[in-house]
Design a protein around this motif. Structure first.
Motif, PDB file in Angstrom:
ATOM      1  N   UNK A 136       0.827  -1.192   0.000  1.00  0.00           N
ATOM      2  CA  UNK A 136       0.000   0.000   0.000  1.00  0.00           C
ATOM      3  C   UNK A 136       0.868   1.252   0.000  1.00  0.00           C
ATOM      4  N   UNK A 137       0.353   2.332  -0.573  1.00  0.00           N
ATOM      5  CA  UNK A 137       1.061   3.602  -0.550  1.00  0.00           C
ATOM      6  C   UNK A 137       0.911   4.236   0.836  1.00  0.00           C
ATOM      7  N   UNK A 138       1.754   5.213   1.113  1.00  0.00           N
ATOM      8  CA  UNK A 138       1.647   5.929   2.388  1.00  0.00           C
ATOM      9  C   UNK A 138       0.299   6.636   2.493  1.00  0.00           C
ATOM     10  N   UNK A 139      -0.213   7.115   1.368  1.00  0.00           N
ATOM     11  CA  UNK A 139      -1.527   7.768   1.367  1.00  0.00           C
ATOM     12  C   UNK A 139      -2.622   6.785   1.762  1.00  0.00           C
TER      13      UNK A 139
ATOM     14  N   UNK B 101     -15.619  13.136  -5.793  1.00  0.00           N
ATOM     15  CA  UNK B 101     -15.844  11.989  -4.926  1.00  0.00           C
ATOM     16  C   UNK B 101     -14.737  10.975  -5.016  1.00  0.00           C
ATOM     17  N   UNK B 102     -14.914   9.845  -4.325  1.00  0.00           N
ATOM     18  CA  UNK B 102     -13.869   8.828  -4.280  1.00  0.00           C
ATOM     19  C   UNK B 102     -13.609   8.204  -5.640  1.00  0.00           C
ATOM     20  N   UNK B 103     -12.374   7.749  -5.861  1.00  0.00           N
ATOM     21  CA  UNK B 103     -12.066   7.086  -7.130  1.00  0.00           C
ATOM     22  C   UNK B 103     -12.782   5.748  -7.222  1.00  0.00           C
ATOM     23  N   UNK B 104     -13.049   5.325  -8.428  1.00  0.00           N
ATOM     24  CA  UNK B 104     -13.783   4.072  -8.622  1.00  0.00           C
ATOM     25  C   UNK B 104     -12.862   2.896  -8.892  1.00  0.00           C
ATOM     26  N   UNK B 105     -11.536   3.104  -8.842  1.00  0.00           N
ATOM     27  CA  UNK B 105     -10.611   2.014  -9.157  1.00  0.00           C
ATOM     28  C   UNK B 105     -10.228   1.163  -7.956  1.00  0.00           C
ATOM     29  N   UNK B 106     -10.922   1.352  -6.833  1.00  0.00           N
ATOM     30  CA  UNK B 106     -10.653   0.524  -5.662  1.00  0.00           C
ATOM     31  C   UNK B 106      -9.523   1.033  -4.790  1.00  0.00           C
ATOM     32  N   UNK B 107      -8.972   2.234  -5.085  1.00  0.00           N
ATOM     33  CA  UNK B 107      -7.867   2.743  -4.279  1.00  0.00           C
ATOM     34  C   UNK B 107      -8.349   3.656  -3.165  1.00  0.00           C
ATOM     35  N   UNK B 108      -9.596   3.486  -2.759  1.00  0.00           N
ATOM     36  CA  UNK B 108     -10.116   4.331  -1.687  1.00  0.00           C
ATOM     37  C   UNK B 108     -10.368   3.512  -0.442  1.00  0.00           C
TER      38      UNK B 108
END
Length: 143
Positions: A11-14, A53-60
Motif C-alpha cells: 500500500x502507498x503511504x496515502x 468523490x472517491x475514485x472508482x478504481x478501488x484505491x479508496x
C-alpha cells in the motif's frame, strides 16, 4: 499470520494514512488519490477530481455505508513537500476554499501550517489586552 507486515508494504503511504485516519471516526468517509509525481501536476484538475468523490478504481478507503446526500468536506494534507509543490497547491486550494494542512518534520522537530479561506476559520481577539485582570494581583501578592 506471517502475512500481516507484507500487506502494508504493497500500500502507498496515502492509503495507509487514510485507513488509519478513517479508524479514528468510523462515521467519516475518507479516500485518497495517488499520483506518480507532484512536480508539474495540474492541481486545478486534481482538486476538481477530488471534489467529484472517491475514485472508482478501488484505491479508496471508505466506511461500509456511503451516503451521497451529505455535504462533502475536503481537507488536503501535504507532508514533507518542497515549496515548488506547496505554493501552487496552496494557491489552488485557496481559490476553491479548501483547507490545506502543510506538515514538515525535521527529526524530532517539525511544524504544521493550516491554510483556510473565510468561512472556515476566523480568529477574534487572539491576544486580549488584559485577559485575566486578577492574575497580576495574585502574582504580586505571592512574591
Amino acid at each position: 499470520g506471517g502475512d500481516d507486515g507484507n500487506n502494508h508494504k504493497k500500500l502507498s503511504k496515502a492509503a495507509i494514512s487514510c485507513a488509519l485516519l478513517s479508524e479514528l471516526n468510523p462515521d467519516v468517509l475518507g479516500f485518497h488519490y495517488t499520483v506518480p509525481s507532484l512536480e508539474g501536476l495540474d492541481y486545478s484538475a486534481l482538486l476538481e477530481k477530488i471534489k467529484q468523490g472517491p475514485p472508482s478504481d478501488g484505491s479508496s478507503s471508505s466506511a461500509t455505508t456511503t451516503t451521497t446526500t451529505l455535504p462533502q468536506k475536503i481537507l488536503v494534507i501535504a507532508a514533507d513537500q518542497p515549496s515548488t509543490v506547496t505554493l501552487p497547491l496552496s494557491y489552488e486550494c485557496h481559490n476553491r476554499s479548501i483547507p490545506l494542512l502543510v506538515v514538515r518534520s525535521y527529526g524530532l522537530l517539525g511544524y504544521a501550517r493550516i491554510q483556510t479561506a473565510t468561512p472556515y476559520h476566523c480568529i477574534t481577539e487572539a491576544k486580549k489586552i488584559q485577559p485575566y485582570p486578577g492574575l497580576e494581583t495574585v502574582s504580586v501578592a505571592t512574591v
